[in-house]
Every structure is written in structure tokens, then in C-alpha cells.
Scaffold this active site. Structure first.
Site, PDB file in Angstrom:
ATOM      1  N   GLY A  57       0.626  -4.877   0.843  1.00 47.21           N
ATOM      2  CA  GLY A  57      -0.603  -4.888   0.047  1.00 47.21           C
ATOM      3  C   GLY A  57      -0.433  -5.612  -1.283  1.00 47.21           C
ATOM      4  O   GLY A  57      -1.408  -6.099  -1.864  1.00 47.21           O
ATOM      5  N   GLU A  92      -0.848  -9.200  -0.503  1.00 47.21           N
ATOM      6  CA  GLU A  92      -2.279  -9.377  -0.227  1.00 47.21           C
ATOM      7  C   GLU A  92      -3.084  -9.416  -1.533  1.00 47.21           C
ATOM      8  O   GLU A  92      -4.037 -10.189  -1.667  1.00 47.21           O
ATOM      9  CB  GLU A  92      -2.763  -8.256   0.704  1.00 47.21           C
ATOM     10  CG  GLU A  92      -2.123  -8.388   2.097  1.00 47.21           C
ATOM     11  CD  GLU A  92      -2.302  -7.161   2.969  1.00 47.21           C
ATOM     12  OE1 GLU A  92      -2.024  -6.031   2.495  1.00 47.21           O
ATOM     13  OE2 GLU A  92      -2.712  -7.308   4.131  1.00 47.21           O
ATOM     14  N   GLU A 135       4.908  -5.129   7.063  1.00 47.07           N
ATOM     15  CA  GLU A 135       4.258  -3.980   7.704  1.00 47.07           C
ATOM     16  C   GLU A 135       4.800  -3.666   9.095  1.00 47.07           C
ATOM     17  O   GLU A 135       4.825  -2.506   9.503  1.00 47.07           O
ATOM     18  CB  GLU A 135       2.736  -4.210   7.773  1.00 47.07           C
ATOM     19  CG  GLU A 135       2.011  -4.083   6.441  1.00 47.07           C
ATOM     20  CD  GLU A 135       1.954  -5.374   5.646  1.00 47.07           C
ATOM     21  OE1 GLU A 135       2.704  -6.328   5.968  1.00 47.07           O
ATOM     22  OE2 GLU A 135       1.154  -5.444   4.698  1.00 47.07           O
ATOM     23  N   ALA A 182       0.866  -1.175   0.000  1.00 43.94           N
ATOM     24  CA  ALA A 182       0.000   0.000   0.000  1.00 43.94           C
ATOM     25  C   ALA A 182       0.906   1.230   0.000  1.00 43.94           C
ATOM     26  O   ALA A 182       2.080   1.151   0.383  1.00 43.94           O
ATOM     27  CB  ALA A 182      -0.898  -0.027   1.233  1.00 43.94           C
TER      28      ALA A 182
END
Ligand code: CAA
Length: 261
Positions: A112, A115, A135, A67
């Protein structure tokens, strides 16, 4: 529809490719990119001729490096929760796409990005690919489903280690732990993924969609209910012309000409 952060193409009849296209930021996912992914998925969903989707990242360095940290940096707690929910919703939609989705992982596949790849149906990776949920290095947890999908895919102990240490794994280890189905040389990656999509596209289209639905929906059911789901979709296949054609072609020793109905 015109996009700024993604490219959606139909590379062959029925075979779509979605490329996350922010190579300068290693294809990091900001809110705008998530919106565009969702809009692109809507386009694929709306095409009854869709057979398979490939998801990849632009450039040769990254699939998606996570992200977008510069966008997340100043989020409040409520905004961060909303951002996580947004990513989760888009990835759920990807997972529920009615046709198989193959993640084509060409490089960094982190946070992300990992993911996103895990919300695809399976992963084909280049030898240069690197996977991880880093993260905790940033003082946060995964937010787009990583703690849950990674656990379901590789098991609790491996997921726990990767999520709490942030350790990154190379393609070979990712294959060994069941995160990746195939590892191929970088220059063969897209051809291999396309070959797999072509194989899917050559099968009975209604059966492929129903098989995906049975696997996808069945995995969260108890075995008895999951098997009821399977017998329902199996029965449904026999209401299709494809079943008649597929079985006739076998018995007549010829190639089936599926119509997708
Ligand atoms: N968000 C925003 N920008 C990113 C980014 C990210 N996740 N990852 C890389 N970039 C940007 C860098 O800031 C850099 O931009 P500038 O050129 O403007 O400085 C550019 O992409 C190239 O990156 P690097 O110079 O860092 O490239 P590198 O080859 O030295 O390192 C890397 C590559 C190891 C992947 C490194 O970029 C990195 O560690 N990226 C962050 C990975 C990460 O922590 N991902 C998780 C994000 S949090 C998350 O995803 C939460 C969630 O689950 C929802």
C-alpha cells in the site's frame, strides 16, 4: 483539524506536507489513517492558495510499509473488498488533487505504500528507499491500485514480474525502470523535494493546475480527445491575468508576478 496518524503542515506559503505518522508500525496504513489522509486532502483542496503537496513517512526507516497487516488479518472477503475500495478512493482523490503531489520516499515503500507513492504525481527517493508489491508473500494481491498503476508506469512485463514474485527493488533500479524521477542522498531528500515544490509554486498557478488536469485526464483518453482537452485548457489560460502577466514579463525581460487568477 487534529490528526492522530498523519501530520498536515503548510511548510511554506502554498506548499503543504502530509506525513504518514505511525513510525512504530513503519507507517502502515490502517482504515483510520486512510480516513485522515482523505480529510487532509480535503483541507488542501479547499485552499485556493495551495500550490504543491509533499507526501512522506515519519522516521527514517519507512515511507509506508504497506496496508496494516494486523488490521487486515481477520477481514472477511466482503470487508477486504470494502477496504480495497476505500484505499482506492482515497488514492484517486490524491491523484486528482488540483496541485502537483510529490512523494518523498525515505525508506521502505511497499505494498500500500508503493501504491500511495504511485498515486502521487512523481517520486523523489532517498538512496535508501526500497520499492515493491510484496503482497503475494502474504497470500494476497495488491488492493490499492498497485496492479493497475504499476503496469501503467513501468509496463506490463516489469509490473507482472514485481507483482507475481514480490521482488523488491532498490532506489537505483526504481529510477531505471521509470518508477522514480530522482534519487538523492538521504540527508538531502527533503531539501530536494522542497526545491522541486518551490519551483512548481513559482510558476503561473492557474497554468500549473490546468497542466496537471490535462496530463492526468488526458492519459486515459485517445489522442484526438486528449488533444481537444489540451486545446481547451490552453484556451482557458488566455482568460487569466497570469497569462497576460507571464507574457508581458517575458517581453519586458522581468520576473513575472503571478496572482493565481
Ligand atoms: N502492517 C502492520 N505492521 C507492520 C507492517 C505492515 N504492513 N510493516 C511493518 N509493520 C510493523 C511490524 O509488525 C513491527 O511491529 P512490532 O515492532 O510491533 O513487531 C514494526 O512495524 C517494525 O517492523 P519489522 O520489525 O518487521 O522491521 P524490519 O526492519 O525487520 O522489516 C520490513 C521491515 C521489511 C518492511 C517488514 O516490516 C515487512 O516486510 N513489512 C511488511 C511489508 C508488506 O508485506 N507490505 C504489504 C502489506 S499488504 C498490502 O499493502 C495490501 C494492499 O495493497 C492493500
Amino acid at each position: 483539524m487534529a490528526y492522530e496518524n498523519v501530520i498536515l503542515e503548510q511548510v511554506e506559503p502554498g506548499i503543504y506536507r502530509l506525513t504518514i505518522n505511525r513510525p512504530k508500525a513503519l507507517n502502515a496504513l490502517n482504515a483510520e489513517t486512510l480516513d485522515e489522509i482523505e480529510a487532509a486532502l480535503r483541507e488542501v483542496e479547499a485552499d485556493p492558495g495551495a500550490r504543491a503537496l509533499l507526501v512522506t513517512g515519519a522516521g527514517d526507516k519507512a515511507f509506508v510499509a504497506g496496508a496494516d497487516i494486523s488490521q487486515m488479518r481477520s477481514l472477511t472477503a466482503a470487508e477486504a473488498k470494502a477496504f480495497a475500495l476505500k484505499g482506492q478512493k482515497v488514492f484517486r482523490r490524491l491523484e486528482d488533487l488540483p496541485v502537483p503531489v510529490i512523494a518523498v520516499v525515505n525508506g521502505y515503500c511497499l505494498g500500500g505504500g508503493c501504491e500511495l507513492a504511485m498515486a502521487c504525481d512523481w517520486i523523489v527517493a532517498s538512496e535508501k528507499a526500497v520499492f515493491g508489491q510484496p503482497e503475494v508473500n502474504l497470500g494476497v494481491t495488491p488492493g490499492f491500485g498497485g496492479t493497475q498503476r504499476l503496469t501503467r508506469i513501468v509496463g506490463k512485463a516489469r509490473a507482472m514480474e514485481l507483482v507475481t514474485t514480490g521482488r523488491q527493488v532498490k532506489a537505483a533500479e526504481a529510477k531505471e525502470i521509470g518508477l522514480v524521477n530522482h534519487v538523492v542522498p538521504a540527508d538531502a531528500l527533503m531539501d530536494e523535494a522542497l526545491a522541486q515544490a518551490r519551483t512548481v509554486a513559482s510558476k503561473g498557478p492557474v497554468a500549473v493546475r490546468l497542466a496537471k488536469e490535462a496530463v492526468q485526464r488526458g492519459q486515459d483518453l485517445d489522442l484526438d480527445n486528449a488533444c481537444v482537452l489540451e486545446s481547451d485548457v490552453f484556451g482557458l489560460c488566455f482568460a487569466t491575468e497570469d497569462q497576460k502577466e507571464g507574457m508581458a514579463a517575458f517581453l519586458e525581460k522581468r520576473k513575472a508576478a503571478f496572482q493565481g487568477r
